[in-house]
Design a protein around this motif. Structure first.
Motif, mmCIF file in Angstrom:
data_model
loop_
_atom_site.group_PDB
_atom_site.id
_atom_site.type_symbol
_atom_site.label_atom_id
_atom_site.label_comp_id
_atom_site.label_asym_id
_atom_site.label_seq_id
_atom_site.Cartn_x
_atom_site.Cartn_y
_atom_site.Cartn_z
ATOM 1 N N UNK A 1 0.833 -1.196 0.000
ATOM 2 C CA UNK A 1 0.000 0.000 0.000
ATOM 3 C C UNK A 1 0.874 1.254 0.000
ATOM 4 N N UNK A 2 1.987 1.212 -0.673
ATOM 5 C CA UNK A 2 2.933 2.321 -0.647
ATOM 6 C C UNK A 2 2.666 3.304 -1.784
ATOM 7 N N UNK B 1 7.804 13.463 5.056
ATOM 8 C CA UNK B 1 7.121 12.172 5.174
ATOM 9 C C UNK B 1 8.147 11.046 5.141
ATOM 10 N N UNK B 2 7.819 9.903 5.708
ATOM 11 C CA UNK B 2 8.760 8.776 5.641
ATOM 12 C C UNK B 2 8.957 8.341 4.195
ATOM 13 N N UNK B 3 10.150 7.844 3.899
ATOM 14 C CA UNK B 3 10.429 7.367 2.552
ATOM 15 C C UNK B 3 9.715 6.044 2.318
ATOM 16 N N UNK B 4 9.519 5.739 1.058
ATOM 17 C CA UNK B 4 8.768 4.536 0.695
ATOM 18 C C UNK B 4 9.381 3.290 1.321
ATOM 19 N N UNK B 5 10.715 3.221 1.337
ATOM 20 C CA UNK B 5 11.350 2.032 1.896
ATOM 21 C C UNK B 5 11.140 1.932 3.406
ATOM 22 N N UNK B 6 10.732 3.051 4.024
ATOM 23 C CA UNK B 6 10.500 3.040 5.466
ATOM 24 C C UNK B 6 9.074 2.636 5.812
ATOM 25 N N UNK B 7 8.098 3.027 4.967
ATOM 26 C CA UNK B 7 6.708 2.740 5.327
ATOM 27 C C UNK B 7 6.070 1.709 4.398
ATOM 28 N N UNK C 1 4.546 7.246 -3.368
ATOM 29 C CA UNK C 1 5.743 8.086 -3.280
ATOM 30 C C UNK C 1 5.599 9.081 -2.135
ATOM 31 N N UNK C 2 6.718 9.380 -1.471
ATOM 32 C CA UNK C 2 6.685 10.302 -0.337
ATOM 33 C C UNK C 2 6.143 11.665 -0.727
ATOM 34 N N UNK C 3 6.508 12.150 -1.920
ATOM 35 C CA UNK C 3 6.044 13.460 -2.359
ATOM 36 C C UNK C 3 4.534 13.500 -2.535
ATOM 37 N N UNK C 4 3.912 12.351 -2.810
ATOM 38 C CA UNK C 4 2.461 12.312 -2.983
ATOM 39 C C UNK C 4 1.722 12.491 -1.665
ATOM 40 N N UNK C 5 2.421 12.336 -0.542
ATOM 41 C CA UNK C 5 1.798 12.543 0.761
ATOM 42 C C UNK C 5 1.684 14.028 1.105
ATOM 43 N N UNK C 6 2.250 14.889 0.260
ATOM 44 C CA UNK C 6 2.051 16.333 0.385
ATOM 45 C C UNK C 6 0.912 16.753 -0.533
ATOM 46 N N UNK C 7 0.986 16.346 -1.758
ATOM 47 C CA UNK C 7 -0.074 16.537 -2.734
ATOM 48 C C UNK C 7 0.103 15.495 -3.827
ATOM 49 N N UNK C 8 -0.978 14.808 -4.212
ATOM 50 C CA UNK C 8 -2.381 15.100 -3.905
ATOM 51 C C UNK C 8 -2.968 14.310 -2.748
ATOM 52 N N UNK C 9 -2.161 13.486 -2.043
ATOM 53 C CA UNK C 9 -2.731 12.583 -1.041
ATOM 54 C C UNK C 9 -2.227 12.903 0.362
ATOM 55 N N UNK C 10 -2.527 14.098 0.855
ATOM 56 C CA UNK C 10 -2.160 14.451 2.215
ATOM 57 C C UNK C 10 -3.186 13.943 3.214
ATOM 58 N N UNK D 1 -7.021 5.624 -3.500
ATOM 59 C CA UNK D 1 -7.395 4.325 -4.072
ATOM 60 C C UNK D 1 -6.134 3.551 -4.424
ATOM 61 N N UNK D 2 -5.980 2.385 -3.816
ATOM 62 C CA UNK D 2 -4.871 1.484 -4.122
ATOM 63 C C UNK D 2 -5.468 0.139 -4.482
ATOM 64 N N UNK D 3 -5.368 -0.220 -5.745
ATOM 65 C CA UNK D 3 -5.981 -1.456 -6.191
ATOM 66 C C UNK D 3 -7.482 -1.406 -6.000
#
Length: 611
Positions: free
Chosen positions: A5-6, A60-66, A8-17, A23-25
């Protein structure tokens, strides 16, 4: 097998804050407030931005972290909407409260149909949700909706026997969808579901719920509306960004007033002034001692206080305030002397000597930024209508003193327009400009689109020029158009644009954009952009349209000639008009004389293929 359910870290700012539906799958997840984020996040430093926002910034945490194998560093989320249906039997199920917990990939399975005949088919989330302008979010009360048309119906099992039915004989409209109760036979289609008064007509008001928060709000008087969960107006992230410019912080935008306002006790001092003067006096002594200022300085800062503390009903800080220092620095004489790991700039001194076609009159200066760093901070979000007075904080109701942010690195070209030439054009072509701008201003005022800047001639001119250059540079620099961004400086006494590329995945850049800003290439690039804009494949329709775009806030601008990727534009591809650059039979644009000289150049053709 763990579920990935990962994002990109930048997407946690916009558009998915925080507060956004992701939607994942086959899953629909609602990201929770900052209380559900990891505690030990990397700090992002940019003093100028943190002073203005009065919040610390964390990445935000990096993808490899979360990712799927390390949930302890993950972002908390819940399943939303709770109402789901089985794609096999069409039975609707309201997912229980047990799902409102941190998503632990190795422990939690996807929700499945409880009926044995469906063989554990994964439930599909319903497509619609309820939202209001105050930022609240909730499920559509499908049990009430299904029985609303059945007067006198007192079905005791109305929430347990609902089915989502699709009538293929009625086409693909909303009237082909309906919710039916198998217990009593009540049924209602979705034809009126998305009308503004759909819920109020059946006696429903906003519940005031915020399922993405751990702490819930109270009642709400706003009118709730039903939206698709992927609708563009369900979630408007509010992001403010600032360039990391190596300036003396004591000299630029850090007056004694700003220093006082950045003190951690200043907001509390403002609050105490009206309710407890004794404690306010005590706080005043602490602040004046810490900031080495007088009581008069503190009172002056308090009397001119315009900052809005983070809450659910405040307006975000204006981006003009952030960009004021940047403009002063970009036009400064000693910009080349400031070289750091995150910033390097050089003035293209040969531009005015080697330029052609009157371009030396149109621009005061070209600055090439070989290295730059930008920090983008997520302030909160709005729902239904952007630009209003409701900004929902990502911290929810929790006392959290930081905001999520990312830092990106890249390169850019800064164009400083000639102020004297701009003013002369505005005076000389006042009637022509008014005929283009006034209708847009009227629609702007009627539409209440406060999230956009107020339309002015230079704003539309510079903004349209930026789009034409982004489109042209994407052909020549090696970057995709979606990776090139604009930064417009069109406030009072400002006239410029920074066209740059910035990527969160790597430090530095390819160098292709700055290379196109060198004098031996830039003239032809500008000429090609202008000539290409003269010929839109949708002309004469595009040129002669009275209104285009959302709410008619564009004139001569369409996808074929002026629009760019949404990630590139700061104004939602609105407030554009290429006629202000090119002119027509009723008046001259800013670059009309340039275009005449380009066309008069014998044997020269400037198209994007050979510029």
């Amino acid at each position: 097998m763990a579920i990935d359910r990962s994002v990109r870290s930048s997407q946690l700012i916009t558009p998915f804050g925080p507060g956004a539906i992701l939607d994942i799958g086959e899953e629909s997840l609602l990201l929770t407030d900052l209380a559900g984020w990891p505690k030990n996040l990397e700090a992002i430093k940019l003093d100028r931005l943190t002073r203005l926002l009065r919040k610390k910034l964390k990445a935000p945490p990096h993808k490899e972290e979360y990712g799927s194998n390390n949930y302890k560093h993950s972002i908390s989320a819940i399943r939303f909407p709770k109402w789901m249906f089985c794609p096999n039997c069409r039975h609707m199920v309201r997912w229980g409260k047990s799902s409102q917990q941190r998503l632990k990939d190795e422990l939690e399975d996807k929700p499945t149909c409880p009926y044995e005949k469906c063989k554990k088919r994964v439930l599909v989330p319903m497509r619609f949700v309820v939202a209001c302008e105050e930022g609240h979010l909730d499920d559509v009360p499908w049990d009430i909706w299904a029985h609303a048309a059945s007067k006198g119906n007192h079905c005791e099992s109305k929430a347990n026997y609902l089915y989502f039915i699709t009538d293929s004989n009625k086409g693909s409209g909303l009237d082909a969808l309906r919710v039916e109760c198998k217990s009593c036979g009540a049924s209602r289609n979705f034809e009126m579901l998305t009308s503004p008064s759909a819920l109020s007509n059946i006696g429903l008001s906003c519940t005031g719920r915020q399922p993405w928060q751990k702490m819930q709000l109270g009642t709400c008087t706003a009118t709730p509306v039903v939206l698709q969960r992927g609708a563009s107006n369900l979630y408007f992230p509010v992001v403010r960004s600032a360039l990391d410019i190596p300036i003396d912080n004591s000299r630029v935008d850090s007056s004694i007033t700003e220093k006082i306002k950045s003190n951690s006790l200043f907001d509390e001092y403002i609050n105490r002034l009206s309710i407890d003067k004794n404690s306010a006096e005590l706080l005043a002594k602490i602040i004046t001692n810490e900031e080495n200022c007088t009581l008069e300085d503190l009172e002056h800062a308090a009397s001119n206080e315009s900052h809005q503390t983070p809450s659910d009903t405040k307006v975000p800080i204006d981006h003009y305030e952030i960009q004021e220092a940047e403009w002063s620095f970009l036009i400064s004489e000693n910009i080349e002397s400031h070289r750091e790991n995150t910033f390097s700039a050089r003035v293209e001194h040969g531009f005015h000597q080697a330029t052609q076609w009157d371009l030396e009159k149109k621009f005061d200066r070209i600055v090439l930024l070989d290295r730059l760093r930008e920090v983008r901070a997520f302030l909160g979000f709005e729902r239904v209508n952007p630009g209003g007075n409701t900004l929902v904080s990502p911290s929810g109701n929790n006392d959290i003193n930081w905001l999520p942010a990312i830092e990106v690195y890249g390169e850019g070209i800064f164009f400083q327009f000639s102020e004297s030439e701009m003013e002369q054009w505005e005076r000389k072509e006042a009637d022509f400009i008014s005929s283009r701008i006034d209708p847009i201003k009227k629609r702007y005022d009627e539409g209440q689109v406060n999230y956009l800047d107020t339309p002015t001639p230079r704003l539309l001119l510079i903004h349209t020029f930026a789009h034409l250059m982004i489109r042209q540079l994407s052909f020549q620099s090696g970057y995709s158009s979606g990776s090139i961004r604009e930064r417009i400086y069109a406030a009072e006494n400002q006239a410029g644009v920074l066209i740059y590329t910035a990527d969160s995945d790597s430090e530095g850049s390819l160098g292709g954009l700055v290379q196109q800003g060198q004098v031996d290439k830039l003239n032809a690039t500008i000429a090609a952009a202008l000539e290409t804009a003269c010929w839109c494949s949708n002309d004469p329709v595009c040129s002669e349209m009275e209104t285009q775009g959302v709410m008619g806030l564009n004139k001569a601008a369409c996808h074929s000639c002026s629009l760019v990727s949404e990630t590139s534009c700061t104004m939602n591809n609105l407030l554009l008009d290429r006629k202000l650059l090119l002119g027509d039979v009723s008046g001259e644009g800013y670059f009309t004389s340039t275009i005449r000289q380009i066309r008069a150049t014998e044997g020269t053709s400037f198209s994007h293929e050979d510029a």
